[in-house]
Design a protein around this motif. Sequence first.
Motif, mmCIF file in Angstrom:
data_model
loop_
_atom_site.group_PDB
_atom_site.id
_atom_site.type_symbol
_atom_site.label_atom_id
_atom_site.label_comp_id
_atom_site.label_asym_id
_atom_site.label_seq_id
_atom_site.Cartn_x
_atom_site.Cartn_y
_atom_site.Cartn_z
ATOM 1 N N TYR A 248 -1.895 3.394 -9.381
ATOM 2 C CA TYR A 248 -1.032 4.200 -8.524
ATOM 3 C C TYR A 248 0.425 3.981 -8.883
ATOM 4 C CZ TYR A 248 -5.083 4.884 -5.415
ATOM 5 O OH TYR A 248 -6.293 5.210 -4.881
ATOM 6 N N LEU B 28 3.235 6.761 -9.969
ATOM 7 C CA LEU B 28 4.424 6.979 -9.148
ATOM 8 C C LEU B 28 5.683 6.382 -9.755
ATOM 9 C CD1 LEU B 28 2.764 6.251 -5.696
ATOM 10 C CD2 LEU B 28 3.364 8.469 -6.648
ATOM 11 N N LEU C 73 0.807 -1.219 0.000
ATOM 12 C CA LEU C 73 0.000 0.000 0.000
ATOM 13 C C LEU C 73 0.846 1.278 0.000
ATOM 14 C CD1 LEU C 73 -2.743 -1.153 2.544
ATOM 15 C CD2 LEU C 73 -2.847 -1.191 0.054
ATOM 16 N N ARG D 33 8.970 8.522 -2.528
ATOM 17 C CA ARG D 33 7.594 8.248 -2.128
ATOM 18 C C ARG D 33 7.391 8.539 -0.662
ATOM 19 N NH1 ARG D 33 5.190 2.761 -4.744
ATOM 20 N NH2 ARG D 33 6.052 3.069 -6.821
ATOM 21 N N GLY E 187 2.091 2.899 -2.483
ATOM 22 C CA GLY E 187 1.578 3.824 -3.501
ATOM 23 C C GLY E 187 0.304 4.488 -3.036
ATOM 24 N N ALA E 188 -0.553 3.694 -2.433
ATOM 25 C CA ALA E 188 -1.812 4.224 -1.934
ATOM 26 C C ALA E 188 -1.574 5.296 -0.867
ATOM 27 C CB ALA E 188 -2.667 3.102 -1.368
ATOM 28 N N ALA E 189 -0.502 5.132 -0.097
ATOM 29 C CA ALA E 189 -0.218 6.114 0.949
ATOM 30 C C ALA E 189 0.023 7.490 0.343
ATOM 31 C CB ALA E 189 0.995 5.676 1.769
#
Lengths: 164, 164
Positions: free
Chosen positions: B135, B139, A21, B147, A23-25
């Motif tokens: 996502y 990214l 997760l 990130r 990327g989701a963050a």
Amino acid sequence: MTDRVDSALEAWSDERPDLDLSGAAVVNRIRRAATLIEERISALITRHEVRNPGDFDTMVALRRVGEPYELSPKQLGEQLLVTSAGLSGRLDRLEAAGMLARRPHPFDRRAVIVSLTQRGQELIDEVHAETLDLYEIALAGLESGDRQRLADLLRVMLLDLGDT
Amino acid sequence: MTDRVDSALEAWSDERPDLDLSGAAVVNRIRRAATLIEERISALITRHEVRNPGDFDTMVALRRVGEPYELSPKQLGEQLLVTSAGLSGRLDRLEAAGMLARRPHPFDRRAVIVSLTQRGQELIDEVHAETLDLYEIALAGLESGDRQRLADLLRVMLLDLGDT
DNA sequence: CACATGTCAGTGTTACTGACATAA
DNA sequence: CTTATGTCAGTATCACTGACATGT
């Protein structure tokens, strides 16, 4: 400190521990920040006689071209990605509110020239100033170097997303 | 490389050279990135029989609670900030699409239990996986440290915006 | 005649407000 | 009787599609 995205991701990782997760963050924070800021901007606009964000964008487009703040509905529609009929409705509302004026084009009798009124200009500049204040509140916790870093990282993302 | 925010800010600073736009450089990128991502998510959802983002969020709320994926309309409405009537409409659509089921509460005969069907669960997991892929695309230009930095900077913003 | 510009009428979408039926 | 739960009917909002009037 943890924000709402932390909490939401925690709930998800309980339910789906198999997923990455990270990327989701990032992306969810972007979405959440955009939502919160848009709420505030929307509240800000509503205090100023122009309820609808789309109507407001229409005024911004006129303000941005500079003196004498004039565009045709055609040009506005292209910029704003709104159909001609949709734009017509926006112009009706804004004209009724005294924010802009329509007058016939001097040579092409099919065409119309839309111009921002004095009042419309003032409103845009006022809202714009308030918007910048709002941005300062949102960014209060970041010093100048952080801002620059954030802007640079986001630019990389936008270019990856095809933002020309 | 310059993105669309660079161009827009340049136009603005021509017209209003008196303003400090460094905050706008950050916030507008956040808004723009959110817009682009939401467009893609919306396209992704539409390919999956549930057209409406709100309907989708309703399913997500059910998925997130875990087995047996059940909530009352009351609880759903509170989580999703939708009025009871509005939620009722969403449930109608989702039930018709076979994504969830309503059944009476065993003890409280006023109440209803909403549950995600097998099909609904599969759809959520599928869309969720695709969303995470999306996502990753967004990214792709940022390495792991970037990130993390981005997420941390955004968390500061969110907390300043009152994201509890 | 083909094309351009702008407007109008009707439609679709979605959630809201307020009223209501049922039950605790 | 008051409160809670959920649904229904009607309304509001906003832009879209398609038709149209006017003009190049």
